[in-house]
Design a protein around this motif. Structure first.
Motif, PDB file in Angstrom:
ATOM      1  N   SER A   1      68.979  72.351  84.269  1.00 57.77           N
ATOM      2  CA  SER A   1      68.497  72.671  85.603  1.00 57.77           C
ATOM      3  C   SER A   1      69.651  72.717  86.599  1.00 57.77           C
ATOM      4  N   ILE A   2      69.596  73.719  87.476  1.00 55.65           N
ATOM      5  CA  ILE A   2      70.647  73.908  88.486  1.00 55.65           C
ATOM      6  C   ILE A   2      69.983  74.111  89.840  1.00 55.65           C
ATOM      7  N   ARG A   3      70.460  73.416  90.837  1.00 57.17           N
ATOM      8  CA  ARG A   3      70.042  73.649  92.228  1.00 57.17           C
ATOM      9  C   ARG A   3      71.280  73.984  93.031  1.00 57.17           C
ATOM     10  N   THR A   4      71.242  75.131  93.693  1.00 54.62           N
ATOM     11  CA  THR A   4      72.400  75.590  94.453  1.00 54.62           C
ATOM     12  C   THR A   4      71.916  76.311  95.701  1.00 54.62           C
ATOM     13  N   THR A   5      72.848  76.914  96.410  1.00 51.36           N
ATOM     14  CA  THR A   5      72.524  77.673  97.612  1.00 51.36           C
ATOM     15  C   THR A   5      72.822  79.147  97.380  1.00 51.36           C
ATOM     16  N   GLU A   6      72.320  79.958  98.273  1.00 52.86           N
ATOM     17  CA  GLU A   6      72.536  81.394  98.145  1.00 52.86           C
ATOM     18  C   GLU A   6      74.023  81.747  98.209  1.00 52.86           C
ATOM     19  N   GLU A   7      74.805  80.986  98.994  1.00 52.94           N
ATOM     20  CA  GLU A   7      76.237  81.263  99.100  1.00 52.94           C
ATOM     21  C   GLU A   7      76.964  80.962  97.795  1.00 52.94           C
ATOM     22  N   ASP A   8      76.556  79.906  97.076  1.00 57.83           N
ATOM     23  CA  ASP A   8      77.229  79.525  95.836  1.00 57.83           C
ATOM     24  C   ASP A   8      76.625  80.193  94.611  1.00 57.83           C
TER      25      ASP A   8
ATOM     26  N   MET B   1      75.784  82.600  91.706  1.00 54.42           N
ATOM     27  CA  MET B   1      76.621  83.512  90.918  1.00 54.42           C
ATOM     28  C   MET B   1      78.105  83.208  91.056  1.00 54.42           C
ATOM     29  N   THR B   2      78.431  81.979  91.419  1.00 55.22           N
ATOM     30  CA  THR B   2      79.825  81.532  91.423  1.00 55.22           C
ATOM     31  C   THR B   2      79.934  80.292  90.541  1.00 55.22           C
ATOM     32  N   ALA B   3      81.174  79.872  90.261  1.00 54.43           N
ATOM     33  CA  ALA B   3      81.374  78.688  89.415  1.00 54.43           C
ATOM     34  C   ALA B   3      80.857  77.426  90.083  1.00 54.43           C
ATOM     35  N   ARG B   4      80.763  77.419  91.419  1.00 46.39           N
ATOM     36  CA  ARG B   4      80.317  76.221  92.135  1.00 46.39           C
ATOM     37  C   ARG B   4      78.853  75.893  91.871  1.00 46.39           C
ATOM     38  N   MET B   5      78.086  76.870  91.427  1.00 47.19           N
ATOM     39  CA  MET B   5      76.661  76.624  91.209  1.00 47.19           C
ATOM     40  C   MET B   5      76.418  75.635  90.062  1.00 47.19           C
ATOM     41  N   PHE B   6      77.414  75.436  89.177  1.00 46.70           N
ATOM     42  CA  PHE B   6      77.235  74.529  88.047  1.00 46.70           C
ATOM     43  C   PHE B   6      77.653  73.097  88.369  1.00 46.70           C
ATOM     44  N   ASN B   7      78.106  72.859  89.596  1.00 48.42           N
ATOM     45  CA  ASN B   7      78.599  71.510  89.930  1.00 48.42           C
ATOM     46  C   ASN B   7      77.504  70.458  89.839  1.00 48.42           C
ATOM     47  N   GLU B   8      76.284  70.825  90.218  1.00 52.89           N
ATOM     48  CA  GLU B   8      75.192  69.851  90.229  1.00 52.89           C
ATOM     49  C   GLU B   8      74.179  70.108  89.123  1.00 52.89           C
ATOM     50  N   SER B   9      74.608  70.732  88.038  1.00 52.89           N
ATOM     51  CA  SER B   9      73.664  71.029  86.957  1.00 52.89           C
ATOM     52  C   SER B   9      73.282  69.747  86.212  1.00 52.89           C
ATOM     53  N   LYS B  10      72.062  69.721  85.709  1.00 52.36           N
ATOM     54  CA  LYS B  10      71.550  68.572  84.972  1.00 52.36           C
ATOM     55  C   LYS B  10      70.876  69.057  83.695  1.00 52.36           C
ATOM     56  N   PHE B  11      71.117  68.275  82.620  1.00 48.73           N
ATOM     57  CA  PHE B  11      70.522  68.617  81.329  1.00 48.73           C
ATOM     58  C   PHE B  11      69.688  67.451  80.835  1.00 48.73           C
ATOM     59  N   GLY B  12      68.569  67.791  80.228  1.00 47.51           N
ATOM     60  CA  GLY B  12      67.718  66.757  79.655  1.00 47.51           C
ATOM     61  C   GLY B  12      66.795  67.341  78.606  1.00 47.51           C
ATOM     62  N   ALA B  13      66.323  66.468  77.719  1.00 48.88           N
ATOM     63  CA  ALA B  13      65.414  66.907  76.657  1.00 48.88           C
ATOM     64  C   ALA B  13      64.333  65.863  76.464  1.00 48.88           C
ATOM     65  N   ARG B  14      63.143  66.337  76.108  1.00 44.97           N
ATOM     66  CA  ARG B  14      62.009  65.457  75.856  1.00 44.97           C
ATOM     67  C   ARG B  14      61.406  65.821  74.508  1.00 44.97           C
ATOM     68  N   ASN B  15      61.271  64.809  73.625  1.00 44.43           N
ATOM     69  CA  ASN B  15      60.621  64.972  72.335  1.00 44.43           C
ATOM     70  C   ASN B  15      59.302  64.198  72.382  1.00 44.43           C
ATOM     71  N   THR B  16      58.207  64.917  72.214  1.00 42.08           N
ATOM     72  CA  THR B  16      56.890  64.303  72.384  1.00 42.08           C
ATOM     73  C   THR B  16      56.067  64.470  71.112  1.00 42.08           C
ATOM     74  N   ILE B  17      55.411  63.375  70.709  1.00 44.34           N
ATOM     75  CA  ILE B  17      54.505  63.415  69.558  1.00 44.34           C
ATOM     76  C   ILE B  17      53.165  62.839  70.005  1.00 44.34           C
ATOM     77  N   PRO B  18      52.188  63.675  70.319  1.00 40.22           N
ATOM     78  CA  PRO B  18      50.855  63.176  70.668  1.00 40.22           C
ATOM     79  C   PRO B  18      50.021  62.945  69.408  1.00 40.22           C
ATOM     80  N   LEU B  19      49.245  61.895  69.436  1.00 42.26           N
ATOM     81  CA  LEU B  19      48.369  61.527  68.324  1.00 42.26           C
ATOM     82  C   LEU B  19      46.981  61.272  68.901  1.00 42.26           C
ATOM     83  N   SER B  20      45.958  61.874  68.278  1.00 47.17           N
ATOM     84  CA  SER B  20      44.610  61.720  68.835  1.00 47.17           C
ATOM     85  C   SER B  20      43.559  61.940  67.767  1.00 47.17           C
ATOM     86  N   THR B  21      42.335  61.546  68.102  1.00 44.27           N
ATOM     87  CA  THR B  21      41.158  61.816  67.287  1.00 44.27           C
ATOM     88  C   THR B  21      39.953  61.846  68.212  1.00 44.27           C
TER      89      THR B  21
END
Length: 902
Positions: A468-475, A477-497
């Motif tokens: 995920s990246i949050r940036t401004t219109e000025e930044d 499509m520039t290299a500065r847009m990756f300064n505040e990037s965040k990565f994450g992953a979720r592994n989910t196993i639901p069990l039900s009946t």
């Protein structure tokens, strides 16, 4: 002797009729044609017994001693209603009344056909009926070319012809604009060969009425190549037989069938803030059968300019899409003036869709709309006006793949973009990876019905990894847009009946295990030097936490019917209730929390996962119960149709939902707010009503913070209304009060260009129209839109939308938004249509974007006037032009455009 070789001579002779002859008593008298001095003398009408000779003839023998033999390549078939006569003396064959002649790919029909098989010539013309009116004009078809003249003379040896008052219709396609018919008329036409004709005193028009067209282009001399082009000398536009100042010393009219490359004529005009301009000029290029390219641009005298590219591609049963790029350099005023400014704006739109039948296990889709936040507000183009109210630009590009082998797995890779045009904040996911495995029942067979609590036990696996990246219109499509990037992953196993209890209660039991990954975490500590701030350090490297929860729910459906009797108008009312009770438990995950000694030597707890993409697990244990109740009301009403055997079912209340919760583990504020939402459609589904509210049982203090005291114990009511909303939309038209037409409403404006930017698909904010590039629509014709009932009824339509939002979280007792919007159209006459859209913002006490539209159908022309009388985007726009795409460059427009706010 007669030979079997004679009838090929007249195969092309058929082109157009040079003479008209009529029967008077016992003879046929030739009618003179202007510019043609020859005469054809027909023989006396033969004995009535000879009328039987009108039967179809395959061949005719010719005297072998004739000085000139006809060149026959195939059999000729001919017939006539009154008679077919051969004159051995004149070496001619006469066909009279509904005469027809067929040879190879040539077809000729006329009132009279005369074949001279010594000169290899054929003449065809019309005849007069009993009232003295000309009928049965020659109809000549050669291949796919059709000509309908008054008369024609053709020589098979030279392949040349002279045609009088010829009329032909040429289908011409101009790429993406579809195809239209060009009517070509000429007093005298000389056929040089099969592909070249020379015209004298001709007319070109796309009008439906070829006898008395409402407009035409008059030409003195021209070269006509069927299905390709007309090259003319001096050409002058006539409207209602009156010459106009629009004239050219020479002209070129393309008639090529299919898409062809060519120039797109610009529109001339003036802009108050940018001077004179040329707009929407450019070039169209069909690259191949699947892809085309349109290049257009604008040029203003103060230096402003813009250019646009559009490419549409399609391959049947595989995919289709388009790529648009728009760029504008905007200059206001002139250099040296205080109001001088310069800015650039752009917009990119991409759309791609794949046919599901192409590859059911793999699919690629794209919908992109990104660019400058001020593009629609500041664009030079008139059709962007309604999109000035668009507050978000969004995009999505995704590829999905299914692995069908058991257990099947669905995977997708998605990139998204969301841009707030008011704040300039841009949110991106580059990319999102999702994968899910189908539900597995370990204690049951794959096929068949699952019964009982054990057989219904099932589990899945889901993966969601996101950058995920949050940036401004000025930044962006520039290299500065990756300064505040965040990565994450979720592994989910639901069990039900799930299972049934006492036959009427559905019970479900389950839980979920989740493993969360991060590549950065954060460590906090009290500043050891000044001991006034908290220092946050970023720790790079893989880290993870896990969490789980348990849940169970029970629900049922209750039906209640109130019968009033079949003799009543309302025979019965049915009430459907769906109550549900749920319980959820989530333990504390305090093992993922650390602490530091902060101000006043107080211990502060935090998790190193706070601030990561998926956040931190809960530190407090949760044990909560929630309740929901869904309601529906339906009625049986006696039908107005006396022949109906069953009553009519109508919905009184589509849904009314209530929900609340109670947290057993909370130290205070155990009850959650009571949420209510509902909706219904009334007035035969013409009006839609949706509403919602939130009721809080707890009171608040002077700071607006909820306190552990019931509102009723604090001197208030049982519940405190914290928020409420309502939305009502209503749509009605003249057809609502009339008989339903079996066909769809053709008056639905097919030229409403809803912006591919994701703008509204109605016209409450005005219509987005591009009159310069609208497809030519002459399909209805001048006669088809006439309505004999206009003396008593006027077609019209009206749409209204009312929305109000109320907020009272902190006793502000304020209306968040409150507006009424409306739009409508009315057909004042078969050719006059007026419409408008506006609204009123009750909170800000002002009108919303207001637009008035006037449209006049001038048969072959269209005239439009759009007016925004006040507000930020105050302007007017006038357009008049020919409908047909062939001559769409014959147009004139004018507009006013004020300086826009930035």
């Amino acid at each position: 002797m007669q030979s079997n070789k004679h009838h090929l001579l007249f195969l092309l002779l058929l082109l157009f009729g040079a003479f008209t002859i009529t029967a008077q008593e016992d003879k046929i008298i030739p009618l003179p044609i202007a510019g043609y001095s020859d005469t054809i003398v027909a023989p006396l009408i033969p004995d009535p017994k000879l009328k039987d000779a009108a039967a179809l003839a395959d061949s005719t023998k010719i005297d072998s001693t004739s000085g000139s033999q006809a060149l026959l390549l195939d059999k000729i078939k001919y017939k006539a209603k009154d008679y077919v006569k051969m004159s051995q003396k004149e070496k001619k064959i006469y066909l009279y009344n509904e005469a027809e002649l067929y040879y190879q790919d040539t077809e000729l029909k006329a009132g009279i056909i005369i074949m001279d098989y010594t000169k290899n010539e054929v003449s065809a013309g019309r005849i007069k009926d009993s009232l003295g009116n000309y009928t049965q004009l020659p109809y000549f078809k050669k291949g796919t070319n059709v000509v309908i003249p008054d008369s024609i003379r053709f020589n098979f040896d030279t392949q040349k012809a002279i045609i009088w008052n010829s009329r032909t219709e040429q289908q011409a396609g101009l790429g993406q604009l579809g195809s239209d018919a060009m009517k070509v008329y000429a007093e005298i036409t000389k056929k040089e060969n099969d592909s070249v004709y020379f015209l004298s005193k001709g007319k070109l028009t796309t009008s439906k009425d070829t006898i008395n067209p409402d407009y035409y282009i008059k030409i003195n001399k021209a070269k006509f190549v069927p299905k390709k082009k007309v090259i003319a000398g001096f050409s002058n536009l006539y409207i209602a037989d009156v010459p106009t100042p629009i004239a050219l010393p020479f002209a070129y009219f393309p008639l090529t069938v299919g898409r062809t490359a060519g120039l797109m004529m610009p529109t001339f005009g003036s802009d108050p803030s940018r001077g004179y301009f040329l707009q929407n000029g450019g070039y169209y290029l069909p690259i191949n059968d699947y892809v085309d390219l349109t290049l257009t641009g604008d040029l203003y005298t103060n230096g402003s300019y813009g250019f646009r590219t559009q490419s549409i591609y399609t391959k049947r049963y595989k995919y289709r899409g388009n790529v648009n790029f728009r760029y504008e350099n905007l200059i206001t005023s002139q250099k040296g003036f205080s109001d001088y400014s310069r800015s650039t704006i752009y917009n990119i739109q991409v759309s791609h869709s794949q046919d599901p039948k192409n590859n059911p296990n793999s699919r690629f889709q794209a919908s992109v709309n990104l660019g400058s936040s001020s593009y629609y507000r500041n664009s030079l183009l008139q059709q962007n006006l309604p999109n000035t109210q668009v507050n978000n630009l969004s995009s999505s590009i995704s590829y999905s793949k299914t692995f069908p082998a058991y257990p099947s797995v669905n995977m997708s890779l998605t990139a998204t973009h969301n841009q707030n045009t008011n704040t300039g904040v841009v949110d991106l996911t580059l990319p999102t990876l999702q994968a899910s495995m189908e539900r597995i029942y370990p204690f049951a067979r794959r096929e068949g019905i699952k019964k009982g609590i054990i057989q219904n036990v099932n589990f899945q696996y889901n993966l969601n990894a996101r950058n995920s990246i949050r940036t401004t219109e000025e930044d962006f499509m520039t290299a500065r847009m990756f300064n505040e990037s965040k990565f994450g992953a979720r592994n989910t196993i639901p069990l039900s009946t799930n299972f049934k209890v006492a036959k009427h209660f559905s019970v479900s039991v389950g839980g979920s295990y989740e493993d969360v990954w991060a590549i950065e975490t954060y460590r906090r500590a009290w500043d050891p030097e000044n001991k006034r701030t908290v220092i946050t350090d970023t720790i790079s490297g893989f880290d993870r936490y896990n969490k789980y929860n348990l849940s169970t729910s029970v629900g049922t459906t209750l039906y209640g019917t109130f019968n009033f009797g079949e003799d009543k108008k309302i025979q019965a009312i049915r009430h459907v209730m769906r109550p549900s009770l749920s319980y959820g438990y989530t333990p504390s995950f305090d093992q993922f929390y650390d602490s530091y000694i902060g101000a006043n030597n107080e211990e502060q707890f935090y998790s190193r996962f706070e601030g990561t993409l998926n956040g931190a697990p809960g530190m407090n244990k949760s044990s909560s119960m929630s309740f929901s109740l869904g309601n529906q009301l339906e009625a049986k009403v006696r039908s107005k149709d006396s022949t109906a055997t069953e009553p009519k079912k109508i919905s009184l209340l589509s849904n009314l939902n209530l929900s609340a919760g109670y947290n057993f583990e909370a130290d205070s504020l155990k009850l959650s707010p009571l949420n209510i939402n509902g909706g219904t459609n009334i007035l035969n589904n013409k009006m839609a009503i949706n509403f919602g509210a939130s009721l809080d049982p707890y009171a608040i203090d002077n700071n607006g913070t909820r306190i552990n005291t019931f509102n009723i114990d604090n001197g208030g009511s049982l519940f405190r209304l914290t928020s409420a909303r309502a939305n009502i939309s209503y749509s009605i038209s003249s057809e609502t009060f009339g008989k339903k037409d079996a066909k769809e409403d053709d008056d639905k404006d097919e030229y409403d260009y809803v912006a591919s930017s994701g703008g509204r698909d109605d016209d409450l904010f005005g219509k987005a129209e591009d009159f310069n590039n609208r497809p030519g629509d002459d399909s209805k014709g001048s006669d088809e839109i006439e309505n004999p009932y206009y003396g008593t009824k006027l077609p019209w339509d009206l749409r209204m939308s009312y929305a109000v939002n109320y907020n009272n979280f902190n006793r502000q007792n304020a209306i968040g938004s409150h507006a009424l919007m409306f739009s409508g159209n009315i057909q004042l006459s078969p050719r006059w249509k007026v419409g408008g859209s506006s609204g009123y913002d009750f909170k800000n006490q002002g009108f919303t974007l207001t637009q008035l539209r006037f449209e006049r159908d001038l048969k072959s022309f269209r005239m439009n006037f759009n007016w925004t009388p006040f507000g930020t985007y105050q302007r007017w726009y006038f357009f008049i032009g020919i409908k047909s795409s062939i001559l769409q460059d014959l147009k004139w427009e004018n507009r006013s455009r004020p300086t826009r706010r930035r």
